[in-house]
Design a protein around this motif. Structure first.
Motif, PDB file in Angstrom:
ATOM      1  N   ARG A   1       0.767  -1.204   0.178  1.00  0.00           N
ATOM      2  CA  ARG A   1      -0.034   0.044  -0.086  1.00  0.00           C
ATOM      3  C   ARG A   1       0.772   1.304  -0.046  1.00  0.00           C
ATOM      4  NH1 ARG A   1      -2.368   1.795   3.497  1.00  0.00           N
ATOM      5  NH2 ARG A   1      -4.137   2.672   2.688  1.00  0.00           N
ATOM      6  N   CYS A   2       2.036   1.129   0.638  1.00  0.00           N
ATOM      7  CA  CYS A   2       2.896   2.467   0.938  1.00  0.00           C
ATOM      8  C   CYS A   2       3.779   2.555  -0.296  1.00  0.00           C
ATOM      9  CB  CYS A   2       3.853   2.615   1.996  1.00  0.00           C
ATOM     10  SG  CYS A   2       2.772   1.793   3.558  1.00  0.00           S
ATOM     11  N   THR A   3       3.831   1.881  -1.531  1.00  0.00           N
ATOM     12  CA  THR A   3       4.630   1.906  -2.652  1.00  0.00           C
ATOM     13  C   THR A   3       4.248   3.061  -3.572  1.00  0.00           C
ATOM     14  OG1 THR A   3       3.749   0.138  -3.800  1.00  0.00           O
ATOM     15  CG2 THR A   3       5.497  -0.325  -2.496  1.00  0.00           C
ATOM     16  N   CYS A   4       2.915   3.161  -3.633  1.00  0.00           N
ATOM     17  CA  CYS A   4       2.573   4.134  -4.695  1.00  0.00           C
ATOM     18  C   CYS A   4       0.835   4.215  -4.453  1.00  0.00           C
ATOM     19  CB  CYS A   4       2.722   3.643  -6.108  1.00  0.00           C
ATOM     20  SG  CYS A   4       1.845   2.165  -6.741  1.00  0.00           S
ATOM     21  N   SER A   5       0.334   5.261  -5.003  1.00  0.00           N
ATOM     22  CA  SER A   5      -1.133   5.616  -4.875  1.00  0.00           C
ATOM     23  C   SER A   5      -2.059   4.572  -5.578  1.00  0.00           C
ATOM     24  CB  SER A   5      -1.291   7.010  -5.490  1.00  0.00           C
ATOM     25  OG  SER A   5      -1.054   7.176  -6.761  1.00  0.00           O
ATOM     26  N   TYR A   6      -1.250   4.023  -6.862  1.00  0.00           N
ATOM     27  CA  TYR A   6      -2.217   3.016  -7.501  1.00  0.00           C
ATOM     28  C   TYR A   6      -2.182   1.766  -6.730  1.00  0.00           C
ATOM     29  CZ  TYR A   6      -3.434  -0.170 -11.502  1.00  0.00           C
ATOM     30  OH  TYR A   6      -3.957  -1.019 -12.278  1.00  0.00           O
ATOM     31  N   PHE A   7      -1.368   1.157  -6.084  1.00  0.00           N
ATOM     32  CA  PHE A   7      -1.577   0.019  -5.443  1.00  0.00           C
ATOM     33  C   PHE A   7      -2.317   0.286  -4.155  1.00  0.00           C
ATOM     34  CE2 PHE A   7       2.752  -2.150  -6.959  1.00  0.00           C
ATOM     35  CZ  PHE A   7       2.100  -2.663  -7.963  1.00  0.00           C
ATOM     36  N   ARG A   8      -2.151   1.312  -3.418  1.00  0.00           N
ATOM     37  CA  ARG A   8      -3.050   1.758  -2.403  1.00  0.00           C
ATOM     38  C   ARG A   8      -4.584   1.602  -2.820  1.00  0.00           C
ATOM     39  NH1 ARG A   8      -0.708   6.044  -0.898  1.00  0.00           N
ATOM     40  NH2 ARG A   8      -2.165   7.586  -1.947  1.00  0.00           N
ATOM     41  N   HIS A   9      -4.796   2.425  -3.964  1.00  0.00           N
ATOM     42  CA  HIS A   9      -6.173   2.357  -4.422  1.00  0.00           C
ATOM     43  C   HIS A   9      -6.724   0.852  -4.647  1.00  0.00           C
ATOM     44  CE1 HIS A   9      -9.742   3.826  -6.530  1.00  0.00           C
ATOM     45  NE2 HIS A   9      -9.496   2.821  -7.435  1.00  0.00           N
ATOM     46  N   LEU A  10      -5.889   0.106  -5.474  1.00  0.00           N
ATOM     47  CA  LEU A  10      -6.318  -1.377  -5.573  1.00  0.00           C
ATOM     48  C   LEU A  10      -6.692  -2.140  -4.358  1.00  0.00           C
ATOM     49  CD1 LEU A  10      -4.089  -2.478  -8.763  1.00  0.00           C
ATOM     50  CD2 LEU A  10      -6.546  -2.065  -8.525  1.00  0.00           C
TER      51      LEU A  10
END
Length: 451
Positions: free
Chosen positions: A26-35
């Motif tokens: 989740r902390c790596t990028c906003s795209y992964f956090r959203h997914l």
């Protein structure tokens, strides 16, 4: 790169990750956090520990709400915290209140979907249990552990007796609660299948201890799983007749020098269809102190309960799962093997060294699928002999810590040692990675630490 792959593929990859790894992603990028936050199935069963709720911002609460977090452990909470928790997570199904800071918990009625409730380690006494009444038609699991109650035993039993949907009840106390018999409360809990009860106040169990008042003759309870803490009571076969459906029995012995009679013989003779048995000889010290004690000193203080030899001949042949945290010798294991030849799950944690026991396991218990052991005093060769357990799929090492400096025994690092990492790697290689090795496990967040 992340955007070039379809979201469905990433979600499939995330499904193989542990809770910690998902949080890291989740902390790596906003795209992964959203997914991750938008995919509810990825967080099914996820639990969170909360304390000092004022430090959490709206973004934090929103992320929990998006993941539909269902289980929460709230530490040092007060009434205002329950209201805040309900505002963001109104659909909680499991809640543990650890070190609750007020005399009542009336605002639990806000949680209309709460099914599992645990109240543990409260320094402030609870005046009564009236806060349970609004939950009477929804609670399926209730745990009260190390909680000071100023109400009477009759009030406690009357309140619990109204929770007619309970399938699991746990009550652990320091001996101040005097309940002469469980027959009254069991008469109202017709759905109860799991019971965990402190036995420190009982010296002899009356013949109707487990018999619901409206049952006659040898009518059996629905109980399948029974845990008895601080047990050292005399019992008869007549007392145990209502437990004929029992399949799992766990006995945590009272810390005391055992008497001349091993009461486990009566239990095992009366319950010939058990599939799961756990015997724990209670010790003077809590488990974490063992790290700092030598094996000889541990044995000197571990005198709760009888040695395995006292009841090994009475073990049911139906056993599939066995936990032995007691005094035992290699010959005792041979008796166990003869009595329970189809054993599939073994937790072996003798008070003395297990170095002479591990090497026997492939020969004595060839059907093992899961195994829990300590490794500190086991030789490398004996540890690697576990590869001979052809059906083994999970090995849990219970003592994954080490002392980096032999001259300083007080310094302990609570993580797998280089030796353990090497051994587990070798074992996995020898079994073609068939065996999953666990060196750190996390229990149910809502459970107490007594069992």
């Amino acid at each position: 790169m992340a955007l070039q792959l379809p979201a469905e593929l990433w979600l499939k990859v995330f499904s193989f990750l542990s809770w910690r790894d998902k949080l890291s992603m989740r902390c790596t990028c906003s795209y992964f956090r959203h997914l991750l936050d938008k995919s509810r199935p990825l967080w099914r069963g996820f639990s969170v520990v909360l304390q000092n709720l004022s430090r959490y911002n709206r973004s934090f609460w929103r992320s929990l709400a998006q993941r539909h977090v269902g289980n929460v452990l709230l530490r040092s909470g007060k009434r205002k915290h329950l209201k805040q928790l309900h505002a963001w997570l109104p659909s909680l199904c499991g809640l543990r209140l650890d070190d609750w800071r007020e005399g009542g918990v009336d605002d639990l009625r806000l949680f209309r979907q709460l099914q599992r409730l645990s109240v543990t380690s409260c320094s402030i006494p609870l005046r009564n249990l009236d806060f349970l009444f609004p939950l009477s038609q929804q609670l399926t699991q209730l745990s009260l552990c190390n909680v000071q109650l100023t109400c009477s035993a009759s009030h406690l039993l009357a309140t619990v007796g109204q929770l007619t949907c309970l399938t699991s009840l746990l009550l652990h106390h320091d001996g101040s609660l005097r309940v002469p018999s469980l027959s009254g409360v069991l008469a109202h809990l017709s759905e109860l299948t799991h019971l965990s009860w402190t036995m420190i106040t009982y010296r002899t169990l009356p013949h109707d201890f487990f018999s619901p008042a409206h049952h006659t003759g040898d009518a059996a309870l629905q109980l399948l799983d029974l845990q008895l803490l601080n047990y050292d009571a005399v019992v008869t076969q007549e007392t145990l007749q209502p437990l004929s459906r029992l399949r799992s029995l766990s006995v945590f012995h009272l810390y005391s020098v055992p008497g001349p009679t091993c009461h486990l013989q009566t239990w095992l003779t009366s319950l010939p269809h058990l599939t799961n048995l756990s015997i724990h000889g209670e010790c003077l010290f809590p488990p974490f102190v063992f790290v700092y004690l030598s094996i000889s000193l541990m044995s000197a203080y571990s005198i709760g309960g009888h040695p395995l030899a006292s009841y090994a001949d009475f073990l049911p042949t139906s056993l599939l799962s066995l936990t032995l945290c007691v005094d035992l010798q290699p010959n005792d294991l041979r008796v166990v093997s003869a009595r329970a030849p189809q054993l599939e799950h073994l937790h072996l944690e003798p008070w003395s060294s297990s170095s002479d026991l591990i090497r026997l396991l492939p020969q004595l218990f060839p059907h093992l699928k899961t195994l829990r052991i300590r490794h500190q005093h086991v030789s490398d060769d004996d540890f690697l002999q576990l590869q001979r357990l052809r059906r083994l799929d999970t090995l849990e090492v219970l003592d994954s810590y080490y002392r980096p400096d032999p001259s300083d025994p007080s310094r302990v690092i609570f993580e797998p040692s280089p030796r353990l990492l090497r051994l587990t790697s070798d074992l996995q290689r020898l079994t073609n990675h068939r065996v999953r090795v666990i060196t750190s496990s996390h229990g149910d967040l809502l459970s107490c630490h007594c069992v």
